[in-house]
Scaffold this motif. Structure first.
Motif, PDB file in Angstrom:
ATOM      1  N   GLN A 180       0.837  -1.184   0.000  1.00  0.00           N
ATOM      2  CA  GLN A 180       0.000   0.000   0.000  1.00  0.00           C
ATOM      3  C   GLN A 180       0.880   1.244   0.000  1.00  0.00           C
ATOM      4  O   GLN A 180       1.935   1.270   0.629  1.00  0.00           O
ATOM      5  CB  GLN A 180      -0.892   0.014   1.254  1.00  0.00           C
ATOM      6  CG  GLN A 180      -1.972  -1.049   1.216  1.00  0.00           C
ATOM      7  CD  GLN A 180      -2.999  -0.755   0.151  1.00  0.00           C
ATOM      8  OE1 GLN A 180      -3.733   0.213   0.259  1.00  0.00           O
ATOM      9  NE2 GLN A 180      -3.056  -1.574  -0.859  1.00  0.00           N
ATOM     10  N   VAL A 225     -14.581  -3.997  -1.964  1.00  0.00           N
ATOM     11  CA  VAL A 225     -13.176  -3.569  -1.891  1.00  0.00           C
ATOM     12  C   VAL A 225     -12.265  -4.713  -2.314  1.00  0.00           C
ATOM     13  O   VAL A 225     -11.346  -4.539  -3.127  1.00  0.00           O
ATOM     14  CB  VAL A 225     -12.811  -3.103  -0.471  1.00  0.00           C
ATOM     15  CG1 VAL A 225     -11.329  -2.729  -0.395  1.00  0.00           C
ATOM     16  CG2 VAL A 225     -13.677  -1.912  -0.066  1.00  0.00           C
ATOM     17  N   ALA A 226     -12.526  -5.905  -1.772  1.00  0.00           N
ATOM     18  CA  ALA A 226     -11.675  -7.058  -2.082  1.00  0.00           C
ATOM     19  C   ALA A 226     -11.807  -7.505  -3.527  1.00  0.00           C
ATOM     20  O   ALA A 226     -10.902  -8.162  -4.065  1.00  0.00           O
ATOM     21  CB  ALA A 226     -12.011  -8.213  -1.146  1.00  0.00           C
ATOM     22  N   LEU A 268      -8.953  -6.910  -5.908  1.00  0.00           N
ATOM     23  CA  LEU A 268      -7.854  -7.873  -5.894  1.00  0.00           C
ATOM     24  C   LEU A 268      -8.131  -9.031  -6.843  1.00  0.00           C
ATOM     25  O   LEU A 268      -7.263  -9.456  -7.598  1.00  0.00           O
ATOM     26  CB  LEU A 268      -7.644  -8.400  -4.474  1.00  0.00           C
ATOM     27  CG  LEU A 268      -7.337  -7.354  -3.403  1.00  0.00           C
ATOM     28  CD1 LEU A 268      -7.420  -7.977  -2.024  1.00  0.00           C
ATOM     29  CD2 LEU A 268      -5.964  -6.749  -3.638  1.00  0.00           C
ATOM     30  N   ARG A 325      -6.432  -9.837   4.476  1.00  0.00           N
ATOM     31  CA  ARG A 325      -7.567  -9.284   3.746  1.00  0.00           C
ATOM     32  C   ARG A 325      -8.316  -8.217   4.539  1.00  0.00           C
ATOM     33  O   ARG A 325      -8.596  -7.125   4.022  1.00  0.00           O
ATOM     34  CB  ARG A 325      -8.525 -10.412   3.360  1.00  0.00           C
ATOM     35  CG  ARG A 325      -9.757  -9.968   2.568  1.00  0.00           C
ATOM     36  CD  ARG A 325     -10.645 -11.179   2.266  1.00  0.00           C
ATOM     37  NE  ARG A 325     -11.819 -10.828   1.463  1.00  0.00           N
ATOM     38  CZ  ARG A 325     -12.966 -10.405   1.972  1.00  0.00           C
ATOM     39  NH1 ARG A 325     -13.100 -10.285   3.296  1.00  0.00           N
ATOM     40  NH2 ARG A 325     -13.983 -10.116   1.176  1.00  0.00           N
ATOM     41  N   LEU A 339      -6.356  -5.068   4.858  1.00  0.00           N
ATOM     42  CA  LEU A 339      -6.266  -4.390   3.564  1.00  0.00           C
ATOM     43  C   LEU A 339      -7.569  -3.654   3.247  1.00  0.00           C
ATOM     44  O   LEU A 339      -7.550  -2.530   2.741  1.00  0.00           O
ATOM     45  CB  LEU A 339      -5.952  -5.410   2.470  1.00  0.00           C
ATOM     46  CG  LEU A 339      -5.731  -4.876   1.055  1.00  0.00           C
ATOM     47  CD1 LEU A 339      -4.569  -3.888   1.035  1.00  0.00           C
ATOM     48  CD2 LEU A 339      -5.461  -6.018   0.096  1.00  0.00           C
ATOM     49  N   ILE A 340      -8.694  -4.278   3.558  1.00  0.00           N
ATOM     50  CA  ILE A 340      -9.988  -3.627   3.351  1.00  0.00           C
ATOM     51  C   ILE A 340     -10.083  -2.373   4.202  1.00  0.00           C
ATOM     52  O   ILE A 340     -10.487  -1.304   3.720  1.00  0.00           O
ATOM     53  CB  ILE A 340     -11.134  -4.610   3.674  1.00  0.00           C
ATOM     54  CG1 ILE A 340     -11.220  -5.696   2.600  1.00  0.00           C
ATOM     55  CG2 ILE A 340     -12.470  -3.872   3.793  1.00  0.00           C
ATOM     56  CD1 ILE A 340     -12.140  -6.843   2.952  1.00  0.00           C
ATOM     57  N   SER A 396      -7.742   0.374   2.856  1.00  0.00           N
ATOM     58  CA  SER A 396      -8.228   0.964   1.610  1.00  0.00           C
ATOM     59  C   SER A 396      -9.402   1.903   1.869  1.00  0.00           C
ATOM     60  O   SER A 396      -9.488   2.991   1.284  1.00  0.00           O
ATOM     61  CB  SER A 396      -8.637  -0.145   0.632  1.00  0.00           C
ATOM     62  OG  SER A 396      -7.543  -0.991   0.336  1.00  0.00           O
ATOM     63  N   ALA A 413     -11.773   3.106  -3.055  1.00  0.00           N
ATOM     64  CA  ALA A 413     -11.152   2.114  -2.166  1.00  0.00           C
ATOM     65  C   ALA A 413     -10.846   0.827  -2.916  1.00  0.00           C
ATOM     66  O   ALA A 413      -9.791   0.205  -2.712  1.00  0.00           O
ATOM     67  CB  ALA A 413     -12.084   1.824  -0.987  1.00  0.00           C
ATOM     68  N   ARG A 414     -11.751   0.403  -3.791  1.00  0.00           N
ATOM     69  CA  ARG A 414     -11.531  -0.813  -4.588  1.00  0.00           C
ATOM     70  C   ARG A 414     -10.295  -0.666  -5.465  1.00  0.00           C
ATOM     71  O   ARG A 414      -9.496  -1.595  -5.603  1.00  0.00           O
ATOM     72  CB  ARG A 414     -12.765  -1.089  -5.444  1.00  0.00           C
ATOM     73  CG  ARG A 414     -12.693  -2.375  -6.260  1.00  0.00           C
ATOM     74  CD  ARG A 414     -14.022  -2.629  -6.967  1.00  0.00           C
ATOM     75  NE  ARG A 414     -14.329  -1.601  -7.957  1.00  0.00           N
ATOM     76  CZ  ARG A 414     -15.548  -1.435  -8.490  1.00  0.00           C
ATOM     77  NH1 ARG A 414     -16.551  -2.199  -8.119  1.00  0.00           N
ATOM     78  NH2 ARG A 414     -15.741  -0.501  -9.395  1.00  0.00           N
ATOM     79  N   ALA A 433      -7.065  -0.789  -3.292  1.00  0.00           N
ATOM     80  CA  ALA A 433      -6.758  -2.071  -2.654  1.00  0.00           C
ATOM     81  C   ALA A 433      -5.625  -2.815  -3.341  1.00  0.00           C
ATOM     82  O   ALA A 433      -4.900  -3.580  -2.696  1.00  0.00           O
ATOM     83  CB  ALA A 433      -8.012  -2.950  -2.613  1.00  0.00           C
TER      84      ALA A 433
END
Length: 273
Positions: free
Chosen positions: A7, A121-122, A125, A137, A140-141, A144, A176-177, A180
């Motif tokens: 990130q 958001v995920a 990925l 995960r 990370l969510i 983000s 945010a997506r 990520a």
């Protein structure tokens, strides 16, 4: 193999961030030429605004910057787009990898409406083909959503559908997506055009907070927004018989207060367009 995704650091040194540069980029849709030899440096860690009337090629240029232009049937281009001094169109370079490093936020929010906020958001990925372990995960969510300025509003309802959010929240969810996957560049195509003034201010605040963490290029028809969010600006113009090109580019403050070309002065002061 499971990997974690780097990130951008809030304390990142802009000198280490990636910049973007186009060199003599021309573009066609079939036989119709829409851009003529566009050269533009988009400095690392800054926001560059692309302004100009509708139909002058701004959005086409934005899509060229992450290889989305080539997805259109009959589209063609010439010139180079350099990311870290390497052409993203060089032979053998994978478009999917380019699009991971150069993310895109579209004009209208496009979350997956029935998918939860967390899964939205995920999903970035998954779309990028990146696998992240369960232990990473959730963090990370959260990271983000924090970067997108949305965490405090949704942290207690991550399992609710993304489609239940307001328009402005949906747009920040899309940001945010994109974040990520750890992009170096974020492209934004009129991200506030469908939003109310309050949501627009929140998205602009998010842009300001992301500045210095990654490089942003934004298309906007809102001259006040261009002045508020960007440090550099490029004015595009086209006519019925000539393709779009850059009339003038430079620091935003100078472009609005002391433009070199009288057409720039007319446009930023609302005398045409």
């Amino acid at each position: 193999m499971t990997t974690t995704v780097p990130q951008p650091s809030a304390t990142a040194d802009p000198g280490r961030l990636s910049g973007l540069e186009s060199r003599s980029v021309s573009a066609w849709f079939g036989s119709h030429k829409v851009l003529e030899r566009v050269s533009l440096a988009m400095p690392a860690g800054e926001v560059t605004a692309l302004i100009g009337p509708s139909g002058c090629g701004k959005s086409t240029f934005l899509r060229i910057l992450n290889r989305m232009h080539e997805m259109v049937r009959g589209a063609a281009l010439a010139g180079e787009v350099l990311l870290d001094d390497e052409d993203i169109y060089r032979h053998g370079r994978r478009p999917a990898e380019v699009r991971r490093r150069i993310g895109m936020v579209f004009q209208r929010p496009n979350p997956f409406p029935a998918m939860s906020i967390a899964d939205n958001v995920a999903s970035g990925l998954k779309l990028a083909g990146i696998k992240v372990g369960r232990e990473h995960r959730d963090q990370l969510i959260e990271d983000s959503l924090r970067q997108a300025g949305l965490w405090n509003e949704v942290s207690g309802r991550l399992s609710t559908p993304g489609g239940a959010l307001s328009g402005g929240q949906q747009q920040r969810l899309c940001i945010a997506r994109s974040l990520a996957v750890g992009p170096d560049i974020l492209l934004m195509d009129e991200p506030c055009s469908a939003l109310d003034p309050t949501s627009t201010r929140r998205v602009e605040k998010t842009i300001a907070e992301l500045r210095g963490q990654l490089t942003i290029v934004i298309v906007t028809h809102n001259m006040q927004q261009a002045q508020r969010v960007s440090q550099s600006c490029a004015f595009f113009l086209a006519s019925h018989d000539t393709p779009g090109r850059i009339v003038e580019a430079g620091p935003t403050e100078r472009l609005f207060s002391d433009p070199v070309d009288p057409r720039t002065a007319d446009y930023v002061n609302g005398r045409f367009g």
